[in-house]
Design an enzyme around this catalytic site. Structure first.
Site, PDB file in Angstrom:
ATOM      1  N   HIS A  24      45.639 -22.002 -48.069  1.00  0.00           N
ATOM      2  CA  HIS A  24      46.762 -22.568 -48.821  1.00  0.00           C
ATOM      3  C   HIS A  24      46.771 -21.951 -50.223  1.00  0.00           C
ATOM      4  O   HIS A  24      45.709 -21.735 -50.830  1.00  0.00           O
ATOM      5  CB  HIS A  24      46.595 -24.079 -48.990  1.00  0.00           C
ATOM      6  CG  HIS A  24      46.842 -24.880 -47.747  1.00  0.00           C
ATOM      7  ND1 HIS A  24      47.235 -24.339 -46.554  1.00  0.00           N
ATOM      8  CD2 HIS A  24      46.763 -26.227 -47.545  1.00  0.00           C
ATOM      9  CE1 HIS A  24      47.385 -25.311 -45.657  1.00  0.00           C
ATOM     10  NE2 HIS A  24      47.093 -26.461 -46.235  1.00  0.00           N
ATOM     11  N   CYS A  47      44.096 -31.407 -48.174  1.00  0.00           N
ATOM     12  CA  CYS A  47      43.669 -30.037 -48.509  1.00  0.00           C
ATOM     13  C   CYS A  47      44.317 -29.485 -49.784  1.00  0.00           C
ATOM     14  O   CYS A  47      43.639 -28.899 -50.634  1.00  0.00           O
ATOM     15  CB  CYS A  47      43.953 -29.105 -47.341  1.00  0.00           C
ATOM     16  SG  CYS A  47      45.544 -29.397 -46.558  1.00  0.00           S
TER      17      CYS A  47
HETATM   18  C1  2RA Z   1      48.815 -29.650 -43.958  1.00  0.00           C
HETATM   19  N1  2RA Z   1      47.931 -31.044 -45.697  1.00  0.00           N
HETATM   20  O1  2RA Z   1      48.576 -28.551 -44.481  1.00  0.00           O
HETATM   21  C2  2RA Z   1      48.055 -30.879 -44.312  1.00  0.00           C
HETATM   22  C3  2RA Z   1      46.725 -30.905 -43.633  1.00  0.00           C
HETATM   23  N2  2RA Z   1      45.873 -31.910 -44.138  1.00  0.00           N
HETATM   24  O2  2RA Z   1      49.673 -29.823 -43.117  1.00  0.00           O
END
Ligand code: 2RA
Length: 336
Positions: A242, A130
């Site tokens: 994120h 991600c």
């Molecule tokens: C996380 N990148 O955010 C990982 C999920 N794919 O933990």
């Protein structure tokens, strides 16, 4: 004509988002099957106005299934994906297991859609991590403009990236702090409520975390093997979305005006300017949105041809489910 689609890991955060994204985008399905481990078999998940009963992945015969969207654990994918591909399905896998396999394309449609053609090698396409996805979407128009040499990225990643239990842990600890009975950390290594944790995934031999390593190697595979990446990944007490502060050094001349012009209207990007009403965006404002949001684009005068920007995306959508469905859309449009 519609396709038969199976969603593996259908009871998880990403699996549910995959089912929702298929209906929202009117993906041409004739039949959808929800699959998960025997523990979840029999439970129900929503698919638009319908309800699907989850079937046991171990017992499912993939013959006749066209596309598999998968987000179980990496070990589960390692076992079932070759079995599904051998039965004739194309697997779009969201786990880390196949991402660095040279015979498996690692695809972000806005960046390297051409790589989808390589699905024929193993019948598997990998969906990137991600935090990598949102960064490479933002870097692509800038790389085309002035060639990215080096990136230093610091991420601020929400707990949903670690699954549903992680979201429950943040919720219960946050409430517990006020009741004086906050539960001890189980999913995370330290308390996540009212805290930040500089560890995502396990530590590797060189003291980098695996999440940081993924950002380094996946950026090279998707965008350009020459790009150097220094990644610092941090978990923050946010449920969805994120964020990343990205510092970039370019080969050629670039300034903030040129960069904004390139970002404006680039596929998958919404540019929010300081001059605009929103000024900049935060994860809480973009949960449920499809695009990668870029703001605070400014020059870094401490290096030649340097830029900084802030980049935010919904990690369950563009960072996982949406990216996988976008790959599937190209697959059926151009290859099937
Ligand atoms: C996380 N990148 O955010 C990982 C999920 N794919 O933990």
């Amino acid at each position: 004509m519609g396709y038969k689609v199976a969603v593996v890991g259908a009871s998880g955060n990403v699996g549910r988002e995959m089912l929702a994204t298929l209906t929202e985008r009117n993906f041409p399905v004739d039949d959808v099957v929800a699959l998960a481990s025997s523990r979840s078999a029999g439970r129900e998940v929503s698919f638009g106005d319908d309800t699907l009963k989850i079937q046991d992945l171990a017992k499912y015969d993939f013959k006749g299934t066209d596309i598999v969207l998968s987000s179980p654990g990496a070990k589960v994918s390692a076992e079932f994906a070759p079995r599904a591909a051998a039965a004739g399905a194309v697997v779009i896998d969201n786990t880390s297991h196949f991402r660095m396999d040279p015979d498996v394309p690692l695809v972000v449609p806005e960046v390297n859609a051409y790589a989808i053609a390589d699905y024929k090698k193993k019948g598997i396409i990998a969906n990137p991590n991600c935090s990598t996805i949102q960064m490479v979407v933002a870097l692509k128009p800038l790389h085309d403009l002035a060639i990215v040499k080096r990136v230093v990225v610091s991420t601020y990643q929400s707990v949903s990236g670690a699954g549903k239990d992680a979201m429950d842990e943040l919720f219960n600890q946050t409430r517990g702090v006020f009741m004086n009975n906050a539960p001890a950390p189980e999913v995370f290594t330290k308390t996540i409520a009212f805290n930040v944790i500089p560890q995502i995934d396990m530590f590797m031999d060189d003291h980098m975390t695996k999440e940081e390593w993924k950002m380094v190697v996946e950026t090279k595979k998707i965008l350009d093997p020459k790009i150097k990446v220094c990644a610092n990944c941090v978990r923050v007490p946010v449920f969805i979305g994120h964020a990343a502060m990205v510092n970039v050094e370019f080969e050629n001349d670039i300034d903030a005006t040129m960069a904004k012009r390139a970002l404006q209207g680039a596929p998958g990007i919404t540019l929010i300017d300081l001059e605009s009403e929103m000024e900049y965006v935060t994860p809480a404002e973009i949960a449920g949105e499809d695009n990668v949001f870029v703001s605070r684009v400014r020059e870094d005068v401490t290096v030649e041809n340097g830029l900084n920007f802030w980049c935010v995306a919904d990690n369950l959508r563009k960072g996982a489910a949406l990216n996988a469905v976008q790959i599937a859309e190209i697959l059926v449009r151009e290859y099937m």
